[in-house]
Enzyme design. Structure first.
Site, PDB file in Angstrom:
ATOM      1  N   ALA A   1      -4.480  -3.505   3.259  1.00  0.00           N
ATOM      2  CA  ALA A   1      -5.104  -4.777   2.889  1.00  0.00           C
ATOM      3  C   ALA A   1      -4.350  -5.963   3.479  1.00  0.00           C
ATOM      4  O   ALA A   1      -3.323  -5.811   4.135  1.00  0.00           O
ATOM      5  CB  ALA A   1      -5.173  -4.894   1.372  1.00  0.00           C
ATOM      6  N   HIS A   2      -4.868  -7.152   3.225  1.00  0.00           N
ATOM      7  CA  HIS A   2      -4.281  -8.362   3.812  1.00  0.00           C
ATOM      8  C   HIS A   2      -2.853  -8.603   3.338  1.00  0.00           C
ATOM      9  O   HIS A   2      -2.533  -8.406   2.186  1.00  0.00           O
ATOM     10  CB  HIS A   2      -5.139  -9.600   3.565  1.00  0.00           C
ATOM     11  CG  HIS A   2      -5.627  -9.815   2.176  1.00  0.00           C
ATOM     12  ND1 HIS A   2      -6.307 -10.934   1.814  1.00  0.00           N
ATOM     13  CD2 HIS A   2      -5.544  -9.060   1.067  1.00  0.00           C
ATOM     14  CE1 HIS A   2      -6.634 -10.862   0.549  1.00  0.00           C
ATOM     15  NE2 HIS A   2      -6.178  -9.733   0.077  1.00  0.00           N
ATOM     16  N   ASN A   3      -2.029  -9.032   4.282  1.00  0.00           N
ATOM     17  CA  ASN A   3      -0.652  -9.432   3.999  1.00  0.00           C
ATOM     18  C   ASN A   3       0.243  -8.289   3.552  1.00  0.00           C
ATOM     19  O   ASN A   3       1.333  -8.518   3.034  1.00  0.00           O
ATOM     20  CB  ASN A   3      -0.630 -10.583   2.978  1.00  0.00           C
ATOM     21  CG  ASN A   3      -1.387 -11.782   3.503  1.00  0.00           C
ATOM     22  OD1 ASN A   3      -2.517 -12.049   3.098  1.00  0.00           O
ATOM     23  ND2 ASN A   3      -0.804 -12.468   4.454  1.00  0.00           N
TER      24      ASN A   3
END
Lengths: 334, 334, 334
Positions: A234-236
């Site tokens: 997922a993001h980051n």
């Protein structure tokens, strides 16, 4: 391809026992090897197979030489040396040149190959010897380092940085938007994901795995990380160098995983937690909070299957376990 | 893109504190923001970051204004307003026009863009400003509403209805056959899947997520639903409006999920059950029966990791928990 | 397409009750059927729907004829016969001929169709009536048997053997490298995966499912296997004939699953284990060791959801269950 044992011994720093002119041209397990095959021995439980092997040569440790009656390449780490020799014998075949059906909107080094119907957008920068497979998409301003390979049908969106000598399998998606939705009175508002994905050198990513771009900061995958198939990053998320993650793992947003971790298949990580270096996670484990000490952790995945009838009864008791614990406490008081 | 605070305040109905002519051109977190950035404040735990921020302007609630020493846009829902402003500053870039390599078998509105090597089959109908990414496939008689965007490498099969302003990420597959197999003496017979997929407006679907078509009736995804990556939506599933589902969730056939639900990552739903509106499901929970009351539900996913040694012992006891319960009952009798 | 009941009765060996000239042209459930529809009855709980149906004809067993007031096709297995009739009425539409944009590097039988922008590499061999969808990739030396269909956007890498009458859905990846990494002092060395994938006849593989090639020996999927969406099949897995596997299952390397097994969704298999024939696995079960007796097995997936508050308390007790068991033993001694 075909190599003499002398060539292999010199190239990989092995001691050679046997005729240096002997040639090998393929790899096989100890038990199935035939003339022309090179095999390896790294696990004591296959000792009898070493004794009986028909391989032309075996890669092994010095201590195991006594059980080997064929030619041998002697080294410290036979499994890794076997992997390197196998890479030499079976070089990766990639497209040659830029196929006429590819749509390439940038100048490329002459050593780059691009397969049929691949698309490379404006501003993309590809290093020497990069190979882009058929039907791939490389978005605007994405950089791919020298020697990296995209197999067929890989999608890299815009503004992604990829290091050298990476390998991405078919169906991989890099740089898709992170899952950011702001609730409002009449539904959700999409939050633009303007971070990048930054991937180091020698990263391998398995088929149909997805890596989302960061919301504001970047999603980061450090050098030497190996991801299997159908993984969600997922993001980051930040994955430390040389961490290996098996198939179908899910990693929620902003979670940081340390270096040299081993993550079993189907494990899951909630978001915004931090796992330190050198952690081993059992397959199917759900990691719900920080891990600050290196070591071996298990979880849900450890429930082995049992007869469905027994399982059902145990589950029914589990749903009353809090009550059971109270009753035991009551008994203890008496 | 660059905007004055006055423009933003008017467009999004905010009260403005500060110089209306001040311009912002990018977004950032409170802690990393520099001159030219606009940020937002919605969570009290970042109060010190608000006090210290170098952002040019911050979107916040009136009550938080006292801690803000820079320009401010004041509104009821700073997070949603931030999302809208971010959309304005970072407009989605899409293909322009129809690329000469695209294979388009229908007439398209002039405002539609189609990327390189995309394929659009006979009978497809695309609304105004639809954008089809490179290497996409749009099957026969599929309709896509105005303003919807397919990123690169999306596959929409035949006879799918998609509403307006949707966004589908790379690798998405819509309209694949449901998993219908009739057992017979010598194996299984495939059951043709002749239903459609019907998708509402403002639906977002994440990378490599799959949505199967219905067997006879349709698979339905209502307005405003947001699906993350690598989710499986089986045949004849019905997902209510504004429900948000995190990555790697699996939803079995004919299950109906209500409106405004929040489904955590890796959750699973058995088939033919019904979940009412406004239900929250913990990540990794297995939902095995109807849920008829709104609320917050947990399940398997709640087992936190623990040292593998402790986990193994606990699991061993769990396998005997039914016996343990009987022994406690026996003790209680005495 | 339209057929008389006489044509269907003769073709599928049914006894006919009613007018042989009556025509049907579509399928529907008993409750939604209208004139022109054929339906089926196989589950006693829908008896009232059979009595009330407006279908033109119903496929059923002789014993159920008394509740049917419309025309009937009488047979032993109405569900399988329904599937076959549905296949006849709704034939699979596939591309016709070889699209001018396809890149085909081999000679093909005239009966083969290849969709737009598909790529077929040197040495590939395609049987009669094979259909390759738009944007597909077929690698070097891959063989695909007569009548097999690749939907849009399927990736089959090099040296894969596929039997006859298979169906692969969009996003499927076959022949990606197995996840083999040899640890060394400075990270991992990729182990070339030189085995093949060998797939039998009448195999169906769902959207975005991945099947890795073997390391040295082959990954094998026998005749009649049906795989749903988003499944991971690792290197050297062997799946026996007519086994059916639901969505998002993960099968680790070198695991062998027997014939005629039924595997529920989200189940997981650790590597190097063997499951015998005729095993049923509950959805979400983690299979951690050999299964040597046919039967029905459950596991983790059996924890039903419960109110998050109750779940949290039960989990907390579970983490102390080993201690609880000791305390009960202590009480029993007294």
């Amino acid at each position: 391809m075909q190599f003499t044992l002398a060539e292999l011994a010199i190239k990989f720093g092995c001691e050679l026992k046997g005729n240096p002119e002997t040639e090998v041209s393929s790899i096989a397990t100890l038990s199935s090897a035939l003339a022309g095959d090179i095999s390896f021995f790294a696990n004591k439980k296959y000792k009898q197979q070493l004794i009986d092997t028909n391989a032309t040569a075996v890669i092994l440790r010095e201590a195991d030489l006594e059980n080997c009656s064929v030619a041998a390449l002697i080294c410290e780490n036979p499994y890794a040396t076997y992997a390197r020799i196998a890479q030499l014998i079976y070089p990766i075949k990639s497209a040659v040149g830029v196929h006429s059906s590819a749509v390439v909107n940038v100048d490329l080094p002459k050593s780059v190959s691009v397969g049929a119907n691949a698309v490379i957008e404006l501003g993309a920068q590809l290093g020497e010897n990069v190979s882009i497979g058929a039907n791939c998409f490389v978005g605007e301003n994405t950089h791919i380092g020298a020697g990296s390979i995209l197999d067929a049908n890989v999608t890299i969106r815009h503004d992604v940085l990829i290091g050298e000598d990476c390998y991405f399998h078919p169906g991989v998606v890099i740089g898709s938007d992170g899952f950011g939705q702001a609730p409002d009175v009449d539904g959700y508002v999409k939050i633009p994901q303007v971070g990048r994905v930054v991937i180091g050198n020698a990263v391998e990513i398995g088929a149909n795995t997805t890596v989302d771009r960061g919301t504001l900061d970047d999603t980061i995958i450090e050098d030497g990380v190996k991801l299997d198939n159908l993984i969600q990053v997922a993001h980051n998320v930040h994955i430390g160098a040389h961490t290996v993650i098996a198939a179908t793992v899910g990693i929620s947003g902003s979670t940081k995983i340390g270096k040299r971790c081993l993550i079993g298949g189907r494990a899951g990580f909630v978001g915004h937690i931090e796992i330190c270096d050198d952690v081993i996670i059992n397959s199917s484990t759900v990691v719900t909070s920080n891990i600050t000490e290196k070591g071996h952790y298990g979880g849900t995945g450890g429930f082995p299957h049992q007869a469905a009838k027994d399982w059902t009864r145990n589950v029914a008791q589990f749903r009353r376990i809090n009550n059971l614990a109270k009753r035991v406490k009551e008994l203890e008081k008496k």
